[in-house]
Design an enzyme around this catalytic site. Structure first.
Site, PDB file in Angstrom:
ATOM      1  CE  LYS A  84      37.595 -47.376  18.445  1.00  0.00           C
ATOM      2  NZ  LYS A  84      36.666 -47.013  19.495  1.00  0.00           N
ATOM      3  CB  SER A 124      37.562 -37.956  13.753  1.00  0.00           C
ATOM      4  OG  SER A 124      38.456 -37.742  14.806  1.00  0.00           O
ATOM      5  CE1 TYR A 148      39.988 -43.190  12.580  1.00  0.00           C
ATOM      6  CE2 TYR A 148      40.829 -41.258  13.731  1.00  0.00           C
ATOM      7  CZ  TYR A 148      39.778 -42.098  13.399  1.00  0.00           C
ATOM      8  OH  TYR A 148      38.522 -41.832  13.879  1.00  0.00           O
ATOM      9  CE  LYS A 152      36.999 -42.009  10.673  1.00  0.00           C
ATOM     10  NZ  LYS A 152      35.793 -42.750  10.314  1.00  0.00           N
ATOM     11  CE1 TYR A 176      30.128 -38.975  14.993  1.00  0.00           C
ATOM     12  CE2 TYR A 176      31.531 -40.869  15.452  1.00  0.00           C
ATOM     13  CZ  TYR A 176      30.415 -40.322  14.850  1.00  0.00           C
ATOM     14  OH  TYR A 176      29.597 -41.142  14.133  1.00  0.00           O
ATOM     15  CG  ASN A 198      40.956 -43.995  22.769  1.00  0.00           C
ATOM     16  OD1 ASN A 198      40.458 -44.886  22.097  1.00  0.00           O
ATOM     17  ND2 ASN A 198      41.635 -43.001  22.225  1.00  0.00           N
TER      18      ASN A 198
HETATM   19  P1  NAD Z   1      34.289 -49.310  16.950  1.00  0.00           P
HETATM   20  O1  NAD Z   1      35.548 -49.958  16.537  1.00  0.00           O
HETATM   21  O2  NAD Z   1      33.659 -49.744  18.225  1.00  0.00           O
HETATM   22  O3  NAD Z   1      33.201 -49.433  15.786  1.00  0.00           O
HETATM   23  C1  NAD Z   1      33.534 -49.566  14.430  1.00  0.00           C
HETATM   24  C2  NAD Z   1      32.909 -50.872  13.939  1.00  0.00           C
HETATM   25  O4  NAD Z   1      33.164 -51.007  12.546  1.00  0.00           O
HETATM   26  C3  NAD Z   1      33.495 -52.109  14.623  1.00  0.00           C
HETATM   27  O5  NAD Z   1      32.425 -52.876  15.142  1.00  0.00           O
HETATM   28  C4  NAD Z   1      34.237 -52.848  13.513  1.00  0.00           C
HETATM   29  O6  NAD Z   1      34.185 -54.246  13.689  1.00  0.00           O
HETATM   30  C5  NAD Z   1      33.479 -52.369  12.284  1.00  0.00           C
HETATM   31  N1  NAD Z   1      34.232 -52.374  11.014  1.00  0.00           N
HETATM   32  C6  NAD Z   1      35.451 -51.835  10.762  1.00  0.00           C
HETATM   33  N2  NAD Z   1      35.757 -51.975   9.465  1.00  0.00           N
HETATM   34  C7  NAD Z   1      34.716 -52.605   8.876  1.00  0.00           C
HETATM   35  C8  NAD Z   1      34.431 -53.026   7.548  1.00  0.00           C
HETATM   36  N3  NAD Z   1      35.306 -52.850   6.560  1.00  0.00           N
HETATM   37  N4  NAD Z   1      33.262 -53.646   7.307  1.00  0.00           N
HETATM   38  C9  NAD Z   1      32.357 -53.850   8.296  1.00  0.00           C
HETATM   39  N5  NAD Z   1      32.572 -53.479   9.572  1.00  0.00           N
HETATM   40  C10 NAD Z   1      33.734 -52.856   9.858  1.00  0.00           C
HETATM   41  O7  NAD Z   1      34.550 -47.731  16.973  1.00  0.00           O
HETATM   42  P2  NAD Z   1      33.632 -46.520  17.423  1.00  0.00           P
HETATM   43  O8  NAD Z   1      34.355 -45.806  18.511  1.00  0.00           O
HETATM   44  O9  NAD Z   1      32.252 -46.954  17.626  1.00  0.00           O
HETATM   45  O10 NAD Z   1      33.774 -45.613  16.125  1.00  0.00           O
HETATM   46  C11 NAD Z   1      32.803 -45.586  15.103  1.00  0.00           C
HETATM   47  C12 NAD Z   1      33.264 -44.622  14.023  1.00  0.00           C
HETATM   48  O11 NAD Z   1      33.466 -43.336  14.606  1.00  0.00           O
HETATM   49  C13 NAD Z   1      34.596 -45.002  13.359  1.00  0.00           C
HETATM   50  O12 NAD Z   1      34.508 -44.702  11.985  1.00  0.00           O
HETATM   51  C14 NAD Z   1      35.594 -44.094  14.044  1.00  0.00           C
HETATM   52  O13 NAD Z   1      36.700 -43.817  13.235  1.00  0.00           O
HETATM   53  C15 NAD Z   1      34.764 -42.846  14.292  1.00  0.00           C
HETATM   54  N6  NAD Z   1      35.264 -42.023  15.398  1.00  0.00           N
HETATM   55  C16 NAD Z   1      35.458 -42.584  16.637  1.00  0.00           C
HETATM   56  C17 NAD Z   1      35.974 -41.820  17.677  1.00  0.00           C
HETATM   57  C18 NAD Z   1      36.241 -42.412  19.036  1.00  0.00           C
HETATM   58  O14 NAD Z   1      37.028 -41.832  19.785  1.00  0.00           O
HETATM   59  N7  NAD Z   1      35.617 -43.534  19.417  1.00  0.00           N
HETATM   60  C19 NAD Z   1      36.272 -40.461  17.463  1.00  0.00           C
HETATM   61  C20 NAD Z   1      36.040 -39.923  16.207  1.00  0.00           C
HETATM   62  C21 NAD Z   1      35.528 -40.716  15.178  1.00  0.00           C
HETATM   63  N1  UFG Z   2      46.091 -40.057  27.732  1.00  0.00           N
HETATM   64  C1  UFG Z   2      46.903 -40.374  28.814  1.00  0.00           C
HETATM   65  N2  UFG Z   2      47.098 -41.685  29.090  1.00  0.00           N
HETATM   66  C2  UFG Z   2      46.555 -42.704  28.360  1.00  0.00           C
HETATM   67  C3  UFG Z   2      45.722 -42.369  27.257  1.00  0.00           C
HETATM   68  C4  UFG Z   2      45.523 -41.031  26.980  1.00  0.00           C
HETATM   69  O1  UFG Z   2      47.413 -39.493  29.498  1.00  0.00           O
HETATM   70  O2  UFG Z   2      46.788 -43.883  28.669  1.00  0.00           O
HETATM   71  C5  UFG Z   2      45.821 -38.630  27.447  1.00  0.00           C
HETATM   72  C6  UFG Z   2      46.279 -38.189  26.062  1.00  0.00           C
HETATM   73  O3  UFG Z   2      47.621 -37.802  26.093  1.00  0.00           O
HETATM   74  C7  UFG Z   2      45.299 -37.039  25.761  1.00  0.00           C
HETATM   75  C8  UFG Z   2      44.002 -37.478  26.496  1.00  0.00           C
HETATM   76  O4  UFG Z   2      44.414 -38.449  27.452  1.00  0.00           O
HETATM   77  O5  UFG Z   2      45.754 -35.862  26.364  1.00  0.00           O
HETATM   78  C9  UFG Z   2      42.974 -38.100  25.571  1.00  0.00           C
HETATM   79  O6  UFG Z   2      43.571 -39.160  24.844  1.00  0.00           O
HETATM   80  P1  UFG Z   2      42.704 -40.230  24.043  1.00  0.00           P
HETATM   81  O7  UFG Z   2      43.650 -41.230  23.476  1.00  0.00           O
HETATM   82  O8  UFG Z   2      41.603 -40.741  24.887  1.00  0.00           O
HETATM   83  O9  UFG Z   2      42.010 -39.375  22.901  1.00  0.00           O
HETATM   84  P2  UFG Z   2      42.663 -38.470  21.755  1.00  0.00           P
HETATM   85  O10 UFG Z   2      42.124 -37.088  21.941  1.00  0.00           O
HETATM   86  O11 UFG Z   2      44.115 -38.643  21.666  1.00  0.00           O
HETATM   87  O12 UFG Z   2      42.052 -39.129  20.445  1.00  0.00           O
HETATM   88  C10 UFG Z   2      40.663 -39.454  20.300  1.00  0.00           C
HETATM   89  C11 UFG Z   2      40.522 -40.622  19.341  1.00  0.00           C
HETATM   90  C12 UFG Z   2      40.968 -40.215  17.968  1.00  0.00           C
HETATM   91  C13 UFG Z   2      40.217 -39.013  17.528  1.00  0.00           C
HETATM   92  C14 UFG Z   2      40.360 -37.899  18.530  1.00  0.00           C
HETATM   93  C15 UFG Z   2      39.494 -36.721  18.159  1.00  0.00           C
HETATM   94  O13 UFG Z   2      41.303 -41.713  19.782  1.00  0.00           O
HETATM   95  O14 UFG Z   2      40.686 -41.256  17.070  1.00  0.00           O
HETATM   96  O15 UFG Z   2      39.955 -38.347  19.829  1.00  0.00           O
HETATM   97  O16 UFG Z   2      38.195 -37.151  17.974  1.00  0.00           O
HETATM   98  F1  UFG Z   2      40.697 -38.597  16.347  1.00  0.00           F
END
Ligand code: NAD
Ligand code: UFG
Length: 336
Positions: A84, A124, A148, A152, A176, A198
């Protein structure tokens, strides 16, 4: 009901596992631990007093996935497994397409073989690309701004095609917004490897003294204070959305839902709220904009409310309080 949770040791999965086990579901989890560790599984078991059947391995491993389905009668899959990190996906796109797309394909192949045709997929808000109109509704235009995001969007198209090919399939695509916070016990939370990408993990590591100062990426956006605005959702609320999706899955061949709160907060709002939760100010400086960032992104959540009965309940103070409890009690995450 027995649920297979892929990526089951990860951040969002671990919070979802707690709710599943508390509500009487059985959980089978698979994770290759590429971005997590088994300690999160143990802590979920400790919190709930229930066991998870955990398999360490890769979702692209057809033999392993077949073995899991042979050993368990799976009723539905929640497919969290995926890489991600947006920046890394631009540097190493092959890694992202290989991991995220091949996992989807092997999973569907094995599910079909065993007649398991209920799937909830982690999509996402990134599939909306640069928003043209806010709030974002599920039929806002879709686009891709990085590899990425492409995985998705392709994932959504793939699962959509699968579900349209056979009326027995039921697929829920959850888009999400920005998950933050941690379980209120302080036992499970987000444990990013290395320097967090993040905002909130970075802020919490500044608060606990692991990092010196937050760089705020840009204060010249057309927003109320010039900093980026996002729709932050408590991870436990997000976990609840998966339970709601499972409950309604048989009513839809394909269901697409935004999962957010509908409220946008700026970077400076988040910094201030976290300072209040941890009892001291967070050091920050204004830096250049981060390439690829959008000014503002927040959801219209009406569809999830109407069709799934899902509404996020936790507010910004809850998100910051729970994140601070997790960070201060586990300064090194799951690592002692
Ligand atoms: P995370 O990295 O904590 O969880 C993902 C898990 O998947 C990890 O434990 C990783 O080890 C495992 N993994 C990755 N590839 C794998 C594979 N090929 N086989 C088995 N395990 C595998 O991330 P998260 O924040 O919990 O995100 C979960 C899902 O939600 C992801 O698909 C991510 O893209 C999606 N998502 C996350 C966010 C966010 O901001 N956290 C936002 C939108 C969507
Ligand atoms: N930001 C900062 N400083 C940092 C990190 C982030 O100022 O060190 C700011 C960014 O510019 C943005 C906000 O904080 O304005 C949020 O940034 P994040 O990186 O926390 O989140 P994003 O919205 O960029 O992205 C996240 C996930 C993506 C996902 C997206 C929408 O990382 O994977 O939300 O779900 F696609």
């Amino acid at each position: 009901m027995k649920i297979l949770v892929t990526g089951g040791a990860g951040y969002i999965a671990s919070h979802t596992n707690v709710l599943l086990l508390e509500r009487g579901y059985e959980v089978v989890a698979v994770d290759n631990l590429s971005n997590s560790c088994e300690e999160s599984i143990k802590r979920v078991e400790e919190l709930t007093g229930k066991k998870i059947a955990f398999y360490q391995g890769d979702c692209r491993d057809e033999e392993l996935m077949t073995k899991i389905f042979q050993e368990h009668k799976i009723d539905a899959v929640i497919h969290f497994a995926g890489l991600k990190a947006v920046g890394e996906s631009c540097r190493i796109p092959l890694k992202y397409y290989d991991n995220n797309m091949n996992s989807n394909m092997v999973l569907v192949k094995v599910m079909e073989k065993f007649g398991c045709k209920r799937l909830v997929f982690s999509s996402s808000a990134t599939v909306y690309g640069v928003p043209k109109k806010l709030p974002l509704t599920e039929d806002s235009p879709l686009s891709v701004t990085n590899p990425y995001g492409a995985t998705k969007l392709l994932g959504e198209q793939f699962f959509g095609d699968i579900s349209r090919s056979d009326p027995d399939w039921h697929v829920m695509l959850l888009r999400y917004f920005n998950p933050v916070g941690a379980h209120e016990s302080g036992r499970i939370g987000e444990d990013p490897a290395g320097i967090p990408n993040n905002l909130m993990p970075y802020v919490s590591q500044v608060a606990v003294g692991k990092l010196k100062c937050l760089s705020v990426y840009g204060n010249d956006y057309p927003t109320k204070d010039g900093t980026g605005v996002r729709d932050y959702i408590h991870v436990v609320d997000l976990a609840e959305a998966h339970l709601a999706a499972l409950q309604h899955i048989d009513e839809h061949q394909i269901g697409i839902y935004n999962v957010g709160t509908g409220v946008g907060y700026s970077v400076l709002d988040m910094v201030k709220a976290f300072g209040k939760a941890c009892g001291h100010e967070i050091a920050y400086r204004i830096a250049e904009r981060r390439s690829g960032d959008v000014a503002e992104c927040y959801a219209c959540c009406d569809k999830a409310k109407k069709e799934l009965g899902f509404v996020a309940k936790k507010n910004l103070d809850d998100m910051c309080r729970d994140l601070w409890r997790w960070q201060s009690e586990n300064p090194n995450g799951y690592h002692a």
